[in-house]
Design a protein around this motif. Structure first.
Motif, PDB file in Angstrom:
ATOM      1  N   ALA A 198     -30.450  17.005 -15.871  1.00  0.00           N
ATOM      2  CA  ALA A 198     -29.376  17.305 -14.919  1.00  0.00           C
ATOM      3  C   ALA A 198     -29.844  18.247 -13.810  1.00  0.00           C
TER       4      ALA A 198
ATOM      5  N   THR B  11     -24.657   9.550 -15.071  1.00  0.00           N
ATOM      6  CA  THR B  11     -24.597  10.342 -13.841  1.00  0.00           C
ATOM      7  C   THR B  11     -23.221  10.259 -13.216  1.00  0.00           C
TER       8      THR B  11
ATOM      9  N   TYR C  54     -32.450  18.132 -12.250  1.00  0.00           N
ATOM     10  CA  TYR C  54     -33.169  17.364 -11.240  1.00  0.00           C
ATOM     11  C   TYR C  54     -32.270  16.366 -10.509  1.00  0.00           C
ATOM     12  N   GLY C  55     -30.963  16.431 -10.808  1.00  0.00           N
ATOM     13  CA  GLY C  55     -29.997  15.732  -9.980  1.00  0.00           C
ATOM     14  C   GLY C  55     -29.451  14.430 -10.513  1.00  0.00           C
TER      15      GLY C  55
ATOM     16  N   ASN D  62     -27.905  21.980  -7.443  1.00  0.00           N
ATOM     17  CA  ASN D  62     -27.794  21.632  -8.862  1.00  0.00           C
ATOM     18  C   ASN D  62     -27.753  22.875  -9.744  1.00  0.00           C
TER      19      ASN D  62
ATOM     20  N   SER E 105     -28.639  19.249 -21.347  1.00  0.00           N
ATOM     21  CA  SER E 105     -27.840  18.783 -20.193  1.00  0.00           C
ATOM     22  C   SER E 105     -26.486  18.223 -20.604  1.00  0.00           C
TER      23      SER E 105
ATOM     24  N   LEU F  89     -24.152  16.292  -8.393  1.00  0.00           N
ATOM     25  CA  LEU F  89     -25.579  16.578  -8.514  1.00  0.00           C
ATOM     26  C   LEU F  89     -26.338  15.791  -7.453  1.00  0.00           C
ATOM     27  N   GLU F  90     -27.414  16.370  -6.943  1.00  0.00           N
ATOM     28  CA  GLU F  90     -28.218  15.714  -5.915  1.00  0.00           C
ATOM     29  C   GLU F  90     -29.642  15.521  -6.413  1.00  0.00           C
TER      30      GLU F  90
END
Length: 407
Positions: A257, A268, A259-260, A53, A238, A275-276
Protein backbone atom coordinates in the motif's frame (compact mmCIF):
# COMPACT_ATOMS: atom_id res chain seq x y z
CA UNK A 1 72.95 18.89 5.60
CA UNK A 2 72.83 17.24 2.17
CA UNK A 3 70.66 14.44 3.53
CA UNK A 4 68.32 16.94 5.18
CA UNK A 5 67.95 18.95 1.95
CA UNK A 6 67.26 15.73 0.02
CA UNK A 7 64.47 14.78 2.42
CA UNK A 8 62.95 18.25 2.19
CA UNK A 9 63.14 18.07 -1.60
CA UNK A 10 61.53 14.62 -1.59
CA UNK A 11 58.59 15.68 0.59
CA UNK A 12 58.09 18.90 -1.37
CA UNK A 13 57.98 17.04 -4.68
CA UNK A 14 55.58 14.44 -3.20
CA UNK A 15 53.18 17.08 -1.90
CA UNK A 16 53.25 19.03 -5.16
CA UNK A 17 52.66 15.81 -7.14
CA UNK A 18 49.59 14.98 -5.08
CA UNK A 19 48.21 18.50 -5.41
CA UNK A 20 48.85 18.48 -9.15
CA UNK A 21 47.09 15.10 -9.51
CA UNK A 22 44.06 16.39 -7.60
CA UNK A 23 43.85 19.53 -9.74
CA UNK A 24 44.16 17.52 -12.95
CA UNK A 25 41.42 15.13 -11.79
CA UNK A 26 39.07 18.05 -11.28
CA UNK A 27 39.47 19.28 -14.83
CA UNK A 28 36.36 18.42 -16.92
CA UNK A 29 38.36 16.63 -19.62
CA UNK A 30 39.73 14.16 -17.06
CA UNK A 31 36.49 13.42 -15.21
CA UNK A 32 34.89 10.07 -15.75
CA UNK A 33 31.50 10.53 -17.31
CA UNK A 34 28.72 8.63 -15.62
CA UNK A 35 26.34 6.79 -17.92
CA UNK A 36 23.07 8.64 -18.39
CA UNK A 37 20.46 7.49 -15.89
CA UNK A 38 17.81 7.85 -18.58
CA UNK A 39 19.92 6.38 -21.36
CA UNK A 40 18.33 2.96 -21.88
CA UNK A 41 15.65 1.97 -19.38
CA UNK A 42 14.90 3.35 -15.94
CA UNK A 43 12.46 3.66 -13.06
CA UNK A 44 11.01 6.99 -11.96
CA UNK A 45 9.81 7.33 -8.38
CA UNK A 46 7.21 10.01 -7.72
CA UNK A 47 8.20 11.73 -4.46
CA UNK A 48 4.83 13.51 -4.18
CA UNK A 49 2.94 10.22 -4.57
CA UNK A 50 5.06 8.61 -1.86
CA UNK A 51 4.33 11.51 0.50
CA UNK A 52 0.62 11.31 -0.28
CA UNK A 53 0.54 7.58 0.48
CA UNK A 54 2.43 8.02 3.74
CA UNK A 55 -0.01 10.71 4.85
CA UNK A 56 -3.05 8.64 3.86
CA UNK A 57 -1.82 5.55 5.70
CA UNK A 58 -0.60 7.44 8.75
CA UNK A 59 -4.09 8.90 9.09
CA UNK A 60 -5.33 5.36 9.80
CA UNK A 61 -2.89 4.73 12.65
CA UNK A 62 -4.34 4.78 16.16
CA UNK A 63 -2.55 6.71 18.89
CA UNK A 64 0.71 5.03 19.90
CA UNK A 65 1.11 3.17 16.62
CA UNK A 66 4.19 3.81 14.48
CA UNK A 67 4.69 3.34 10.79
CA UNK A 68 7.00 0.35 10.07
CA UNK A 69 7.11 0.13 6.27
CA UNK A 70 8.30 -3.05 4.57
CA UNK A 71 11.25 -2.16 2.36
CA UNK A 72 12.24 -5.76 1.66
CA UNK A 73 13.08 -7.01 -1.82
CA UNK A 74 14.54 -3.62 -2.69
CA UNK A 75 11.41 -1.86 -1.43
CA UNK A 76 9.20 -3.94 -3.72
CA UNK A 77 11.49 -3.08 -6.62
CA UNK A 78 11.41 0.66 -5.95
CA UNK A 79 14.90 0.94 -4.47
CA UNK A 80 15.24 0.34 -0.74
CA UNK A 81 17.88 2.96 -0.03
CA UNK A 82 16.13 5.74 -1.98
CA UNK A 83 12.75 4.99 -0.44
CA UNK A 84 14.08 4.54 3.10
CA UNK A 85 16.06 7.78 2.98
CA UNK A 86 12.95 9.66 1.92
CA UNK A 87 10.93 7.97 4.67
CA UNK A 88 13.59 8.89 7.23
CA UNK A 89 13.16 12.51 6.10
CA UNK A 90 9.42 12.14 6.71
CA UNK A 91 10.06 11.03 10.29
CA UNK A 92 9.71 7.28 9.75
CA UNK A 93 12.08 5.52 12.14
CA UNK A 94 11.18 1.85 11.86
CA UNK A 95 11.53 -0.51 8.91
CA UNK A 96 11.25 -4.21 8.19
CA UNK A 97 13.33 -6.20 5.72
CA UNK A 98 13.54 -9.86 4.77
CA UNK A 99 17.25 -10.53 5.25
CA UNK A 100 20.25 -9.41 7.27
CA UNK A 101 21.90 -8.39 3.98
CA UNK A 102 19.03 -6.00 3.22
CA UNK A 103 19.29 -4.51 6.70
CA UNK A 104 23.06 -4.09 6.40
CA UNK A 105 22.69 -2.25 3.11
CA UNK A 106 20.31 0.23 4.71
CA UNK A 107 22.69 0.87 7.60
CA UNK A 108 25.68 1.33 5.29
CA UNK A 109 23.67 3.99 3.49
CA UNK A 110 22.83 5.91 6.64
CA UNK A 111 19.29 4.71 7.40
CA UNK A 112 18.42 5.26 11.06
CA UNK A 113 15.84 3.73 13.36
CA UNK A 114 14.72 0.19 14.09
CA UNK A 115 15.29 -2.34 11.30
CA UNK A 116 13.50 -5.64 11.86
CA UNK A 117 14.70 -8.69 9.92
CA UNK A 118 11.54 -10.71 9.25
CA UNK A 119 13.19 -13.84 7.88
CA UNK A 120 15.82 -16.44 8.69
CA UNK A 121 19.39 -15.41 9.48
CA UNK A 122 22.09 -18.09 9.46
CA UNK A 123 24.12 -18.29 12.70
CA UNK A 124 27.30 -17.37 10.81
CA UNK A 125 25.63 -13.99 10.11
CA UNK A 126 24.58 -13.26 13.70
CA UNK A 127 27.59 -10.96 14.02
CA UNK A 128 26.06 -8.74 11.30
CA UNK A 129 22.94 -8.32 13.42
CA UNK A 130 25.09 -6.78 16.13
CA UNK A 131 27.37 -4.84 13.78
CA UNK A 132 24.46 -3.12 12.03
CA UNK A 133 22.19 -2.88 15.09
CA UNK A 134 19.47 -4.98 13.48
CA UNK A 135 16.56 -6.68 15.24
CA UNK A 136 16.09 -10.36 14.41
CA UNK A 137 12.79 -12.24 14.29
CA UNK A 138 12.63 -15.32 16.52
CA UNK A 139 11.11 -17.88 14.17
CA UNK A 140 10.27 -20.51 16.80
CA UNK A 141 11.60 -21.98 20.06
CA UNK A 142 14.32 -24.03 18.41
CA UNK A 143 15.62 -20.94 16.61
CA UNK A 144 15.52 -19.00 19.87
CA UNK A 145 17.87 -21.57 21.36
CA UNK A 146 20.25 -21.17 18.41
CA UNK A 147 20.34 -17.40 18.92
CA UNK A 148 20.77 -17.83 22.68
CA UNK A 149 23.72 -20.19 22.15
CA UNK A 150 25.52 -17.50 20.16
CA UNK A 151 26.41 -16.14 23.57
CA UNK A 152 26.05 -12.44 22.83
CA UNK A 153 23.00 -10.25 23.29
CA UNK A 154 20.84 -9.87 20.17
CA UNK A 155 17.75 -7.71 19.90
CA UNK A 156 14.72 -9.68 18.74
CA UNK A 157 11.00 -9.66 18.11
CA UNK A 158 9.22 -12.95 18.78
CA UNK A 159 6.88 -14.15 16.07
CA UNK A 160 3.72 -16.06 16.99
CA UNK A 161 2.02 -18.36 14.49
CA UNK A 162 -1.70 -17.73 14.94
CA UNK A 163 -2.90 -19.68 11.92
CA UNK A 164 -0.86 -18.88 8.82
CA UNK A 165 1.45 -21.80 9.65
CA UNK A 166 4.52 -20.28 8.07
CA UNK A 167 6.98 -18.63 10.48
CA UNK A 168 6.50 -18.28 14.22
CA UNK A 169 6.03 -20.48 17.27
CA UNK A 170 2.50 -21.91 17.39
CA UNK A 171 0.27 -19.84 19.66
CA UNK A 172 -0.94 -22.89 21.58
CA UNK A 173 2.63 -23.84 22.57
CA UNK A 174 2.68 -21.41 25.47
CA UNK A 175 5.37 -23.32 27.39
CA UNK A 176 7.79 -22.99 24.46
CA UNK A 177 6.94 -19.29 24.10
CA UNK A 178 7.64 -18.74 27.79
CA UNK A 179 10.98 -20.51 27.40
CA UNK A 180 11.81 -18.14 24.54
CA UNK A 181 11.27 -15.23 26.92
CA UNK A 182 13.56 -16.91 29.45
CA UNK A 183 16.54 -16.99 27.07
CA UNK A 184 19.39 -14.93 28.52
CA UNK A 185 20.87 -13.57 25.30
CA UNK A 186 17.63 -12.44 23.69
CA UNK A 187 16.86 -8.77 24.16
CA UNK A 188 13.15 -9.12 23.46
CA UNK A 189 11.85 -5.80 22.17
CA UNK A 190 8.60 -6.97 20.58
CA UNK A 191 6.15 -9.71 19.74
CA UNK A 192 4.07 -10.03 16.58
CA UNK A 193 1.99 -12.16 14.27
CA UNK A 194 0.88 -12.00 10.63
CA UNK A 195 -2.66 -12.04 9.26
CA UNK A 196 -3.13 -14.27 6.23
CA UNK A 197 -6.66 -13.52 4.96
CA UNK A 198 -7.10 -9.88 5.96
CA UNK A 199 -7.50 -8.94 2.30
CA UNK A 200 -10.61 -11.12 1.91
CA UNK A 201 -14.08 -10.03 2.95
CA UNK A 202 -15.93 -13.34 3.19
CA UNK A 203 -17.53 -14.20 6.53
CA UNK A 204 -15.10 -17.09 6.94
CA UNK A 205 -12.06 -14.89 6.35
CA UNK A 206 -13.29 -12.20 8.74
CA UNK A 207 -13.91 -14.82 11.42
CA UNK A 208 -10.47 -16.34 10.83
CA UNK A 209 -8.78 -12.93 11.15
CA UNK A 210 -10.55 -12.27 14.46
CA UNK A 211 -9.51 -15.74 15.63
CA UNK A 212 -5.89 -14.94 14.76
CA UNK A 213 -6.09 -11.72 16.76
CA UNK A 214 -7.63 -13.52 19.77
CA UNK A 215 -4.91 -16.18 19.69
CA UNK A 216 -2.25 -13.46 19.68
CA UNK A 217 -3.79 -11.52 22.57
CA UNK A 218 -4.21 -14.75 24.55
CA UNK A 219 -0.46 -15.35 24.24
CA UNK A 220 0.32 -11.79 25.37
CA UNK A 221 -2.02 -12.18 28.37
CA UNK A 222 -0.42 -15.50 29.31
CA UNK A 223 3.04 -13.99 29.14
CA UNK A 224 1.97 -11.14 31.40
CA UNK A 225 0.62 -13.63 33.94
CA UNK A 226 4.10 -15.18 34.01
CA UNK A 227 5.73 -11.79 34.57
CA UNK A 228 6.92 -11.07 31.02
CA UNK A 229 6.24 -7.72 29.35
CA UNK A 230 5.90 -7.28 25.60
CA UNK A 231 7.30 -3.80 24.88
CA UNK A 232 6.15 -3.60 21.24
CA UNK A 233 3.26 -5.51 19.67
CA UNK A 234 2.31 -5.62 16.01
CA UNK A 235 -0.23 -7.52 13.96
CA UNK A 236 -1.22 -5.65 10.80
CA UNK A 237 0.38 -5.11 7.42
CA UNK A 238 -1.24 -3.25 4.50
CA UNK A 239 -4.59 -5.05 4.38
CA UNK A 240 -4.76 -5.39 8.14
CA UNK A 241 -4.37 -1.63 8.59
CA UNK A 242 -6.98 -0.87 5.93
CA UNK A 243 -9.65 -3.29 7.15
CA UNK A 244 -8.77 -3.93 10.81
CA UNK A 245 -7.20 -0.68 12.06
CA UNK A 246 -8.31 -1.52 15.60
CA UNK A 247 -5.66 -4.29 15.55
CA UNK A 248 -2.85 -1.84 14.82
CA UNK A 249 -0.88 -1.96 18.05
CA UNK A 250 2.59 -0.38 18.28
CA UNK A 251 3.66 -0.89 14.66
CA UNK A 252 1.91 -1.19 11.28
CA UNK A 253 4.06 -3.14 8.82
CA UNK A 254 2.73 -1.47 5.69
CA UNK A 255 4.04 -2.94 2.45
CA UNK A 256 2.45 -2.77 -1.00
CA UNK A 257 0.00 0.00 0.00
CA UNK A 258 2.91 2.36 0.66
CA UNK A 259 3.79 2.11 -3.02
CA UNK A 260 0.34 3.16 -4.14
CA UNK A 261 -1.72 0.02 -4.72
CA UNK A 262 -2.83 -3.29 -3.30
CA UNK A 263 -1.97 -6.71 -4.67
CA UNK A 264 -4.84 -6.66 -7.15
CA UNK A 265 -6.90 -4.10 -9.02
CA UNK A 266 -10.01 -5.18 -7.08
CA UNK A 267 -8.19 -4.76 -3.78
CA UNK A 268 -6.92 -1.32 -4.78
CA UNK A 269 -10.40 -0.18 -5.74
CA UNK A 270 -11.91 -1.61 -2.55
CA UNK A 271 -9.41 -0.17 -0.06
CA UNK A 272 -11.36 3.05 0.49
CA UNK A 273 -8.46 5.52 0.55
CA UNK A 274 -6.72 7.44 -2.22
CA UNK A 275 -3.35 5.93 -3.09
CA UNK A 276 -1.04 6.98 -5.93
CA UNK A 277 1.42 4.64 -7.67
CA UNK A 278 4.96 5.73 -6.89
CA UNK A 279 6.74 3.87 -9.67
CA UNK A 280 6.89 4.30 -13.43
CA UNK A 281 9.07 2.32 -15.86
CA UNK A 282 10.34 3.91 -19.05
CA UNK A 283 12.65 2.76 -21.83
CA UNK A 284 14.15 4.19 -25.00
CA UNK A 285 13.21 3.11 -28.48
CA UNK A 286 16.39 1.72 -29.99
CA UNK A 287 15.24 1.78 -33.60
CA UNK A 288 12.24 1.72 -35.90
CA UNK A 289 11.93 -0.89 -38.63
CA UNK A 290 9.61 -1.56 -41.58
CA UNK A 291 8.09 -5.01 -41.96
CA UNK A 292 6.49 -6.12 -45.18
CA UNK A 293 3.35 -8.22 -45.27
CA UNK A 294 4.17 -11.84 -44.45
CA UNK A 295 7.56 -11.12 -42.86
CA UNK A 296 8.23 -12.47 -39.37
CA UNK A 297 10.09 -10.89 -36.46
CA UNK A 298 11.69 -11.99 -33.20
CA UNK A 299 12.63 -15.39 -31.83
CA UNK A 300 10.67 -18.15 -33.51
CA UNK A 301 9.27 -15.53 -35.92
CA UNK A 302 6.23 -15.55 -33.66
CA UNK A 303 5.00 -12.27 -35.12
CA UNK A 304 4.11 -12.27 -38.80
CA UNK A 305 3.06 -8.93 -40.25
CA UNK A 306 -0.56 -9.17 -41.47
CA UNK A 307 0.13 -6.21 -43.74
CA UNK A 308 2.96 -3.76 -44.29
CA UNK A 309 3.82 -2.60 -40.76
CA UNK A 310 6.24 -0.64 -38.65
CA UNK A 311 7.74 -1.98 -35.45
CA UNK A 312 9.92 -0.38 -32.78
CA UNK A 313 12.60 -2.12 -30.74
CA UNK A 314 12.21 -1.04 -27.10
CA UNK A 315 15.36 -1.34 -24.98
CA UNK A 316 13.97 -3.37 -22.08
CA UNK A 317 13.24 -7.07 -21.62
CA UNK A 318 12.73 -9.94 -19.25
CA UNK A 319 16.28 -9.43 -17.94
CA UNK A 320 14.92 -6.22 -16.43
CA UNK A 321 11.95 -8.01 -14.88
CA UNK A 322 9.34 -7.56 -17.60
CA UNK A 323 7.28 -10.78 -17.66
CA UNK A 324 7.89 -12.85 -20.79
CA UNK A 325 4.23 -13.88 -20.59
CA UNK A 326 3.32 -10.44 -21.99
CA UNK A 327 4.72 -11.51 -25.36
CA UNK A 328 2.73 -11.91 -28.58
CA UNK A 329 0.09 -9.26 -28.04
CA UNK A 330 -0.75 -9.94 -24.40
CA UNK A 331 0.86 -6.76 -23.14
CA UNK A 332 1.50 -3.30 -24.54
CA UNK A 333 3.49 -0.13 -23.92
CA UNK A 334 2.58 3.53 -24.28
CA UNK A 335 4.20 5.73 -26.91
CA UNK A 336 2.99 9.29 -27.40
CA UNK A 337 -0.06 8.45 -25.27
CA UNK A 338 -1.08 5.57 -27.57
CA UNK A 339 -0.99 1.86 -26.75
CA UNK A 340 1.50 -0.11 -28.83
CA UNK A 341 1.00 -3.89 -28.53
CA UNK A 342 4.00 -6.09 -27.80
CA UNK A 343 4.58 -8.35 -30.80
CA UNK A 344 6.64 -11.50 -30.89
CA UNK A 345 8.52 -12.86 -27.92
CA UNK A 346 9.96 -10.55 -25.30
CA UNK A 347 13.76 -10.98 -25.30
CA UNK A 348 16.18 -10.66 -22.41
CA UNK A 349 17.16 -7.08 -23.23
CA UNK A 350 14.52 -5.76 -25.61
CA UNK A 351 11.03 -6.20 -26.96
CA UNK A 352 9.24 -5.44 -30.23
CA UNK A 353 6.09 -3.32 -30.39
CA UNK A 354 3.78 -2.52 -33.28
CA UNK A 355 3.78 1.22 -34.01
CA UNK A 356 1.94 1.07 -37.34
CA UNK A 357 -0.76 3.39 -35.96
CA UNK A 358 1.60 5.82 -34.20
CA UNK A 359 3.16 8.50 -36.43
CA UNK A 360 6.66 9.97 -36.27
CA UNK A 361 8.18 7.49 -33.84
CA UNK A 362 11.98 7.59 -33.90
CA UNK A 363 15.03 6.19 -32.17
CA UNK A 364 15.52 7.76 -28.74
CA UNK A 365 11.82 8.29 -28.07
CA UNK A 366 10.44 7.04 -24.76
CA UNK A 367 8.11 4.09 -24.25
CA UNK A 368 6.20 3.79 -20.97
CA UNK A 369 5.92 0.23 -19.62
CA UNK A 370 4.29 1.16 -16.31
CA UNK A 371 2.96 4.67 -15.81
CA UNK A 372 1.10 7.38 -17.68
CA UNK A 373 1.53 8.83 -21.15
CA UNK A 374 -1.05 11.37 -22.25
CA UNK A 375 -4.46 10.17 -21.15
CA UNK A 376 -3.46 6.50 -21.14
CA UNK A 377 -2.13 4.61 -18.14
CA UNK A 378 -0.65 1.16 -17.54
CA UNK A 379 -0.42 -0.01 -13.91
CA UNK A 380 1.46 -2.79 -12.16
CA UNK A 381 -1.95 -4.35 -11.54
CA UNK A 382 -2.55 -4.40 -15.31
CA UNK A 383 0.69 -6.32 -15.83
CA UNK A 384 -0.16 -8.62 -12.92
CA UNK A 385 -3.53 -9.52 -14.45
CA UNK A 386 -1.91 -10.22 -17.82
CA UNK A 387 0.77 -12.33 -16.13
CA UNK A 388 -1.62 -14.18 -13.83
CA UNK A 389 0.03 -12.94 -10.64
CA UNK A 390 -0.10 -10.03 -8.17
CA UNK A 391 1.39 -6.55 -8.30
CA UNK A 392 3.82 -7.45 -5.49
CA UNK A 393 5.56 -9.95 -7.74
CA UNK A 394 5.63 -7.68 -10.80
CA UNK A 395 7.35 -4.93 -8.79
CA UNK A 396 9.63 -7.12 -6.70
CA UNK A 397 11.34 -8.77 -9.65
CA UNK A 398 12.33 -5.53 -11.39
CA UNK A 399 16.02 -5.75 -12.25
CA UNK A 400 18.99 -4.00 -10.72
CA UNK A 401 20.19 -2.55 -14.02
CA UNK A 402 17.16 -0.26 -14.11
CA UNK A 403 18.30 3.05 -12.64
CA UNK A 404 15.98 4.39 -9.92
CA UNK A 405 15.33 8.14 -10.02
CA UNK A 406 13.44 9.97 -7.28
CA UNK A 407 11.72 12.92 -8.94
Amino acid sequence: MLVQNSLIHYFAVSVLSVLFAVLIAKLPIFRKKKASQEGRAWIELDRAALHLNVDALRALLPNGCEFMPAVKTNAYGHGAVLISKELNRLGVNAFCVATVQEGGELRRNGITGTILVLGYTHPKDFSHLRRYHLTQTVLDFSYAKVIDQYGKMISVHVKIDTGMHRLGERSEKIEEIIRIFECRNLNIEGIFTHLCVADENSAESIAFTHAQAKAFYDVVAELRQHGFTCPKKHIVSSDGLLYYPELAENYARVGIALYGMLSTRAGTERCGISLEPVLSIKARIALVKDLFQGEGAGYGLQFVAPQDSRIAVVAIGYGDGIPRSLSCGVGSVLIQGIKAPIVGRICMDQMLVDISNIPNVKSGDVAVIIGQSGDEKITACDLAEQDGTISNEILSRLGERLERLLI
